[in-house]
Design a protein around this motif. Structure first.
Motif, PDB file in Angstrom:
ATOM      1  N   GLY A 130      22.437  43.372 -28.960  1.00 47.90           N
ATOM      2  CA  GLY A 130      21.976  44.657 -28.453  1.00 47.90           C
ATOM      3  C   GLY A 130      21.319  44.590 -27.091  1.00 47.90           C
ATOM      4  N   ALA A 131      21.317  43.408 -26.459  1.00 50.50           N
ATOM      5  CA  ALA A 131      20.690  43.277 -25.140  1.00 50.50           C
ATOM      6  C   ALA A 131      21.541  43.973 -24.076  1.00 50.50           C
ATOM      7  CB  ALA A 131      20.504  41.803 -24.796  1.00 50.50           C
ATOM      8  N   SER A 132      20.880  44.367 -22.980  1.00 48.26           N
ATOM      9  CA  SER A 132      21.566  45.037 -21.883  1.00 48.26           C
ATOM     10  C   SER A 132      21.013  44.499 -20.562  1.00 48.26           C
ATOM     11  CB  SER A 132      21.365  46.545 -21.966  1.00 48.26           C
ATOM     12  OG  SER A 132      19.996  46.857 -21.744  1.00 48.26           O
ATOM     13  N   MET A 133      21.372  45.141 -19.475  1.00 43.61           N
ATOM     14  CA  MET A 133      20.897  44.740 -18.158  1.00 43.61           C
ATOM     15  C   MET A 133      19.542  45.357 -17.794  1.00 43.61           C
ATOM     16  SD  MET A 133      22.671  42.553 -16.441  1.00 43.61           S
ATOM     17  CE  MET A 133      24.196  41.654 -16.709  1.00 43.61           C
ATOM     18  N   VAL A 134      18.953  46.109 -18.703  1.00 43.19           N
ATOM     19  CA  VAL A 134      17.672  46.769 -18.412  1.00 43.19           C
ATOM     20  C   VAL A 134      16.586  45.779 -17.986  1.00 43.19           C
ATOM     21  CG1 VAL A 134      15.783  48.122 -19.424  1.00 43.19           C
ATOM     22  CG2 VAL A 134      18.158  48.809 -19.793  1.00 43.19           C
ATOM     23  N   PRO A 135      16.430  44.613 -18.658  1.00 46.38           N
ATOM     24  CA  PRO A 135      15.404  43.672 -18.173  1.00 46.38           C
ATOM     25  C   PRO A 135      15.603  43.257 -16.717  1.00 46.38           C
ATOM     26  CG  PRO A 135      16.118  43.059 -20.376  1.00 46.38           C
ATOM     27  CD  PRO A 135      17.044  44.148 -19.918  1.00 46.38           C
ATOM     28  N   LEU A 136      16.857  43.148 -16.273  1.00 48.64           N
ATOM     29  CA  LEU A 136      17.115  42.792 -14.880  1.00 48.64           C
ATOM     30  C   LEU A 136      16.747  43.946 -13.949  1.00 48.64           C
ATOM     31  CD1 LEU A 136      18.117  40.897 -12.719  1.00 48.64           C
ATOM     32  CD2 LEU A 136      20.465  41.542 -13.256  1.00 48.64           C
ATOM     33  N   PHE A 137      17.092  45.187 -14.346  1.00 48.61           N
ATOM     34  CA  PHE A 137      16.680  46.345 -13.551  1.00 48.61           C
ATOM     35  C   PHE A 137      15.166  46.354 -13.350  1.00 48.61           C
ATOM     36  CE2 PHE A 137      20.582  48.631 -15.411  1.00 48.61           C
ATOM     37  CZ  PHE A 137      21.353  48.330 -14.302  1.00 48.61           C
ATOM     38  N   GLU A 138      14.438  46.113 -14.427  1.00 43.94           N
ATOM     39  CA  GLU A 138      12.979  46.165 -14.363  1.00 43.94           C
ATOM     40  C   GLU A 138      12.412  45.032 -13.498  1.00 43.94           C
ATOM     41  OE1 GLU A 138      11.934  46.111 -18.465  1.00 43.94           O
ATOM     42  OE2 GLU A 138      12.288  48.279 -18.740  1.00 43.94           O
ATOM     43  N   LYS A 139      13.032  43.849 -13.571  1.00 46.75           N
ATOM     44  CA  LYS A 139      12.587  42.732 -12.726  1.00 46.75           C
ATOM     45  C   LYS A 139      12.807  43.046 -11.254  1.00 46.75           C
ATOM     46  CE  LYS A 139      11.658  39.016 -15.528  1.00 46.75           C
ATOM     47  NZ  LYS A 139      10.593  38.017 -15.391  1.00 46.75           N
ATOM     48  N   ILE A 140      13.935  43.677 -10.938  1.00 42.77           N
ATOM     49  CA  ILE A 140      14.230  44.027  -9.545  1.00 42.77           C
ATOM     50  C   ILE A 140      13.163  44.975  -9.005  1.00 42.77           C
ATOM     51  CG2 ILE A 140      15.838  45.276  -8.046  1.00 42.77           C
ATOM     52  CD1 ILE A 140      18.125  44.151  -9.781  1.00 42.77           C
ATOM     53  N   ILE A 141      12.845  46.004  -9.785  1.00 47.81           N
ATOM     54  CA  ILE A 141      11.864  46.997  -9.336  1.00 47.81           C
ATOM     55  C   ILE A 141      10.474  46.377  -9.222  1.00 47.81           C
ATOM     56  CG2 ILE A 141      10.679  49.122 -10.031  1.00 47.81           C
ATOM     57  CD1 ILE A 141      13.421  49.976 -11.261  1.00 47.81           C
ATOM     58  N   ALA A 142      10.147  45.466 -10.156  1.00 52.60           N
ATOM     59  CA  ALA A 142       8.799  44.895 -10.175  1.00 52.60           C
ATOM     60  C   ALA A 142       8.601  43.808  -9.119  1.00 52.60           C
ATOM     61  CB  ALA A 142       8.498  44.333 -11.567  1.00 52.60           C
ATOM     62  N   HIS A 143       9.623  43.004  -8.838  1.00 48.96           N
ATOM     63  CA  HIS A 143       9.430  41.814  -8.009  1.00 48.96           C
ATOM     64  C   HIS A 143      10.051  41.894  -6.614  1.00 48.96           C
ATOM     65  CE1 HIS A 143       7.563  39.415 -11.180  1.00 48.96           C
ATOM     66  NE2 HIS A 143       8.433  39.954 -12.017  1.00 48.96           N
ATOM     67  N   ILE A 144      10.975  42.818  -6.391  1.00 52.08           N
ATOM     68  CA  ILE A 144      11.535  42.991  -5.043  1.00 52.08           C
ATOM     69  C   ILE A 144      10.733  44.085  -4.350  1.00 52.08           C
ATOM     70  CG2 ILE A 144      13.572  43.556  -3.676  1.00 52.08           C
ATOM     71  CD1 ILE A 144      13.806  40.930  -5.211  1.00 52.08           C
ATOM     72  N   PRO A 145      10.096  43.794  -3.220  1.00 53.06           N
ATOM     73  CA  PRO A 145       9.233  44.795  -2.579  1.00 53.06           C
ATOM     74  C   PRO A 145      10.049  45.909  -1.923  1.00 53.06           C
ATOM     75  CG  PRO A 145       9.396  42.843  -1.212  1.00 53.06           C
ATOM     76  CD  PRO A 145      10.122  42.522  -2.481  1.00 53.06           C
ATOM     77  N   PRO A 146       9.449  47.090  -1.759  1.00 53.69           N
ATOM     78  CA  PRO A 146      10.122  48.157  -1.003  1.00 53.69           C
ATOM     79  C   PRO A 146      10.173  47.805   0.478  1.00 53.69           C
ATOM     80  CG  PRO A 146       7.899  48.824  -1.580  1.00 53.69           C
ATOM     81  CD  PRO A 146       8.140  47.503  -2.266  1.00 53.69           C
ATOM     82  N   PRO A 147      10.988  48.505   1.254  1.00 56.78           N
ATOM     83  CA  PRO A 147      11.061  48.232   2.702  1.00 56.78           C
ATOM     84  C   PRO A 147       9.702  48.430   3.367  1.00 56.78           C
ATOM     85  CG  PRO A 147      12.852  49.672   2.012  1.00 56.78           C
ATOM     86  CD  PRO A 147      11.931  49.551   0.848  1.00 56.78           C
ATOM     87  N   SER A 148       9.475  47.708   4.448  1.00 56.49           N
ATOM     88  CA  SER A 148       8.158  47.707   5.101  1.00 56.49           C
ATOM     89  C   SER A 148       8.110  48.542   6.368  1.00 56.49           C
ATOM     90  CB  SER A 148       7.756  46.266   5.441  1.00 56.49           C
ATOM     91  OG  SER A 148       8.733  45.675   6.290  1.00 56.49           O
ATOM     92  N   GLY A 149       9.190  49.215   6.740  1.00 53.08           N
ATOM     93  CA  GLY A 149       9.235  49.942   8.008  1.00 53.08           C
ATOM     94  C   GLY A 149       8.366  51.192   8.023  1.00 53.08           C
ATOM     95  N   ASP A 150       8.155  51.728   9.228  1.00 56.12           N
ATOM     96  CA  ASP A 150       7.363  52.943   9.432  1.00 56.12           C
ATOM     97  C   ASP A 150       8.309  54.087   9.788  1.00 56.12           C
ATOM     98  OD1 ASP A 150       5.626  54.946  10.093  1.00 56.12           O
ATOM     99  OD2 ASP A 150       4.677  53.896  11.771  1.00 56.12           O
ATOM    100  N   PRO A 151       8.429  55.098   8.901  1.00 60.05           N
ATOM    101  CA  PRO A 151       9.359  56.203   9.191  1.00 60.05           C
ATOM    102  C   PRO A 151       8.939  57.064  10.373  1.00 60.05           C
ATOM    103  CG  PRO A 151       8.080  56.652   7.205  1.00 60.05           C
ATOM    104  CD  PRO A 151       7.771  55.248   7.602  1.00 60.05           C
ATOM    105  N   HIS A 152       7.687  56.969  10.822  1.00 58.15           N
ATOM    106  CA  HIS A 152       7.195  57.794  11.928  1.00 58.15           C
ATOM    107  C   HIS A 152       7.221  57.054  13.264  1.00 58.15           C
ATOM    108  CE1 HIS A 152       5.974  60.636   8.876  1.00 58.15           C
ATOM    109  NE2 HIS A 152       5.248  59.692   8.280  1.00 58.15           N
ATOM    110  N   ALA A 153       7.663  55.797  13.273  1.00 58.32           N
ATOM    111  CA  ALA A 153       7.730  55.022  14.514  1.00 58.32           C
ATOM    112  C   ALA A 153       9.016  55.347  15.274  1.00 58.32           C
ATOM    113  CB  ALA A 153       7.653  53.529  14.203  1.00 58.32           C
ATOM    114  N   LEU A 154       9.198  54.703  16.410  1.00 58.27           N
ATOM    115  CA  LEU A 154      10.428  54.879  17.183  1.00 58.27           C
ATOM    116  C   LEU A 154      11.596  54.208  16.458  1.00 58.27           C
ATOM    117  CD1 LEU A 154       9.039  54.186  20.767  1.00 58.27           C
ATOM    118  CD2 LEU A 154       9.588  56.415  19.767  1.00 58.27           C
ATOM    119  N   LEU A 155      12.792  54.744  16.689  1.00 62.53           N
ATOM    120  CA  LEU A 155      13.988  54.275  15.980  1.00 62.53           C
ATOM    121  C   LEU A 155      14.309  52.822  16.305  1.00 62.53           C
ATOM    122  CD1 LEU A 155      16.604  54.673  14.312  1.00 62.53           C
ATOM    123  CD2 LEU A 155      17.687  55.508  16.409  1.00 62.53           C
TER     124      LEU A 155
END
Length: 617
Positions: A183-208
């Motif tokens: 009954g296992a699925s890929m959900v544990p991998l999804f959760e690891k990705i969200i928990a351990h991979i950081p979001p992007p670090s850029g500034d949306p209000h800076a110059l392009l």
């Protein structure tokens, strides 16, 4: 989109450790497809050559949604010959999934791709794949990965890497190898990705700032630059400047923006920091350029790519069959196509050698160049190529050549043959160990020694051996090396092969062609059983008389010819020979044709094509 709900991950691994299969499962279990919707297997392998060979050749972008998160995936090649693809696309990622086979553990190209990820200090999530193999040893694989991190001098913060255990083929992931998989699925991998991979670090209000990491083509929009919006935002009809690799600036206007959904591109109006997009609007664009603000341009650092190690010469076809089978046959056709390839493949370099002499094309390895040749012949190009050369360097007055680290797994009964062969190729043994019933040999071998070695290796091990290699370093020139010890069977006059003549030639060597094939003077139709070339007449028929007697006719029984693949042909030829490549056929020929007496006649347009087996950079 709020960047805290974005995850940009690159999937890196050794060849055949399950990257593309894992991507398929992530797409399937994210809910991107309906339950009754047919999903293409190996969705990200879009090229015909990738599907035929079962390997990833070019990096691909895709994405899927899980809960409120958008996960952008970058599928990368595992073969070291396509390492240039890995180096440039890692700039788009904020973390990576490192796949390791639970039975084999880290392999040479695992070392290569992980080294590139650690060089830019990307967080790594280790996925021990194929845990359902009978001989799987997942905990041992984790220990080997840790040793590899230490060997690569990873920062302390990356040594405590998260681990998950999976079977991409079966579609399940678990946090501990002792957990039940029912009954296992890929959900544990999804959760690891969200928990351990950081979001992007850029500034949306800076110059392009957006750096192009991949080039794509649209029949309606032309070239598309694919990259991550590092800072700022980008909009349709926005005026920008393109900061090129040479430091120059060129104004441009954004005409279309696409984001990725699955393996498709969906048009959008705007994108901000952290998003991976494809942008249209520039004709003269290549990998590494930066889209930035015209009032305050701020180019991003140039992408550094490891230099090429192998070169070949691409020459317009001048054989007697020239122009009969291809659509693009001239030198200008070749030049346009080769330079177009360099726009999307930064690991490839092209140099013109003057009128009639062709082009010197340099790449990462024999496979890298052979894939380019195969793509071109399928597009209708007709040309000739020479034997690959390794690219030498001169340091401190000493000639240096590239070396590969070769890892071989063979059964014990074949190890003696392989050790003897590698000794003749100037190989130096670094390690020898036993793994179950297999012997593992690790060698340092000159790159030129491995050109064409794979087919010979598979023959010697009855197809049961496994070999992998990765670029190691430059070292002292190892001396001259013999390509092949036997000569070739060379056609004397243009003709059509007949069974009776080929039957009589079988004792003289191994044939590459069967009966009923048109050939020309100087074409190679087989390998001689002795040193030195043998000029033959494959159209010689049986002497006929008006008398017949019982038992005088011999039955003509031909051994099936040895059909050579493109890689086999490239490995077979010597410096005085060429491979003729057309959409309909691949032929071997002597660089110089034969006269009526069967002797070579030097052709001015071909003289000096390949003076040596190596070239100095």
């Amino acid at each position: 989109m709020d960047k805290k709900f974005i995850r940009n991950i690159a999937i890196i691994a050794h060849v055949d450790h399950g990257k593309t299969t894992l991507v398929d499962q992530l797409f399937r279990q994210s809910g991107m497809f309906r339950d009754n919707e047919a999903m293409t297997e190996r969705l990200m392998d879009s090229m015909d050559l990738e599907r035929e060979r079962g390997i990833t050749i070019t990096s691909k972008n895709g994405s899927f949604r899980y809960l409120d998160y958008v996960i952008n995936i970058i599928d990368t090649p595992g073969h070291a010959d396509f390492g240039g693809q890995v180096e440039r696309v890692l700039r788009m990622a904020d973390g990576c999934l490192l796949l390791v086979d639970a039975q084999e553990g880290p392999m040479p190209q695992t070392y290569f791709v992980l080294k590139k990820a650690l060089a830019i200090q990307l967080p790594v999530l280790v996925v021990i794949n194929k845990i359902d193999k009978p001989a799987a040893r997942p905990q041992w694989a984790v220990d080997q990965v840790f040793d590899l991190f230490v060997k690569l001098e990873a920062p302390d913060k990356l040594l405590d890497f998260p681990v998950i255990f999976a079977s991409a083929k079966a579609g399940h992931a678990i946090n501990d190898p002792d957990d039940p998989i029912e009954g296992a699925s890929m959900v544990p991998l999804f959760e690891k990705i969200i928990a351990h991979i950081p979001p992007p670090s850029g500034d949306p209000h800076a110059l392009l700032q957006l750096q192009v990491n991949t080039i794509d083509y649209s029949p309606y929009l032309g070239k598309l630059g694919i990259g991550k919006v590092v800072n700022g935002s980008i909009n349709i009809n926005q005026n920008i400047v393109v900061a090129k690799r040479d430091g120059s600036l060129e104004p441009a206007r954004i005409t279309k923006i696409f984001r990725f959904e699955g393996d498709r591109k969906v048009p959008i109006e705007t994108a901000s920091a952290g998003e991976i997009v494809a942008v249209a609007g520039m004709n003269d664009i290549n990998v590494g350029v930066t889209f930035t603000d015209p009032d305050d341009p701020r180019p991003l650092p140039i992408i550094n790519i490891d230099p090429p190690t192998v070169a070949m010469r691409f020459i317009p076809n001048n054989s007697p069959f020239a122009g009969l089978e291809g659509k693009f046959v001239t030198s200008s056709h070749l030049e346009e196509r080769l330079y177009r390839e360099t726009l999307s493949d930064v690991a490839l370099t092209v140099e013109s050698l003057g009128a009639g002499a062709g082009f010197k094309v340099s790449g990462r390895g024999e496979l890298h160049l052979s894939i380019l040749i195969e793509k071109m012949r399928r597009e209708g190009y007709e040309f000739q190529v020479t034997r690959p050369q390794v690219i030498m360097k001169e340091e401190g007055g000493q000639l240096q050549e590239p070396y590969e680290e070769l890892t071989i797994d063979v059964e014990e009964q074949y190890q003696g043959t392989i050790i003897e062969k590698l000794g003749g190729l100037k190989g130096q043994m670094l390690e020898m160990s036993r793994r179950n019933a297999m012997i593992r040999l690790v060698y340092k071998v000159p790159t030129r020694g491995l050109i064409g070695f794979r087919s010979e290796f598979l023959t010697d091990t009855k197809g049961m051996g496994v070999m992998n290699y990765v670029f190691s370093s430059y070292g002292p020139f190892a001396g001259e090396m013999l390509n092949r010890s036997r000569g070739a069977l060379v056609v004397k006059d243009a003709c059509t092969t007949v069974a009776y003549a080929l039957f009589n030639l079988q004792d003289r060597g191994s044939l590459f062609l069967g009966p009923g094939v048109k050939v020309y003077s100087g074409q190679i139709i087989g390998e001689h059983c002795r040193t030195g070339d043998l000029v033959v007449n494959p159209s010689k028929g049986k002497q006929l008389t008006n008398m017949r007697a019982s038992g005088t006719d011999e039955s003509v029984t031909l051994t099936p010819p040895h059909r050579l693949s493109l890689e086999d042909c490239i490995a077979f030829i010597n410096d005085d020979e060429l491979v003729e490549v057309t959409p309909a056929a691949i032929r071997l020929r002597k660089r110089n044709r034969l006269n009526a007496g069967g002797r070579p006649v030097r052709e001015g347009t071909q003289s000096g094509i390949m003076p040596k087996q190596y070239a100095v950079m």
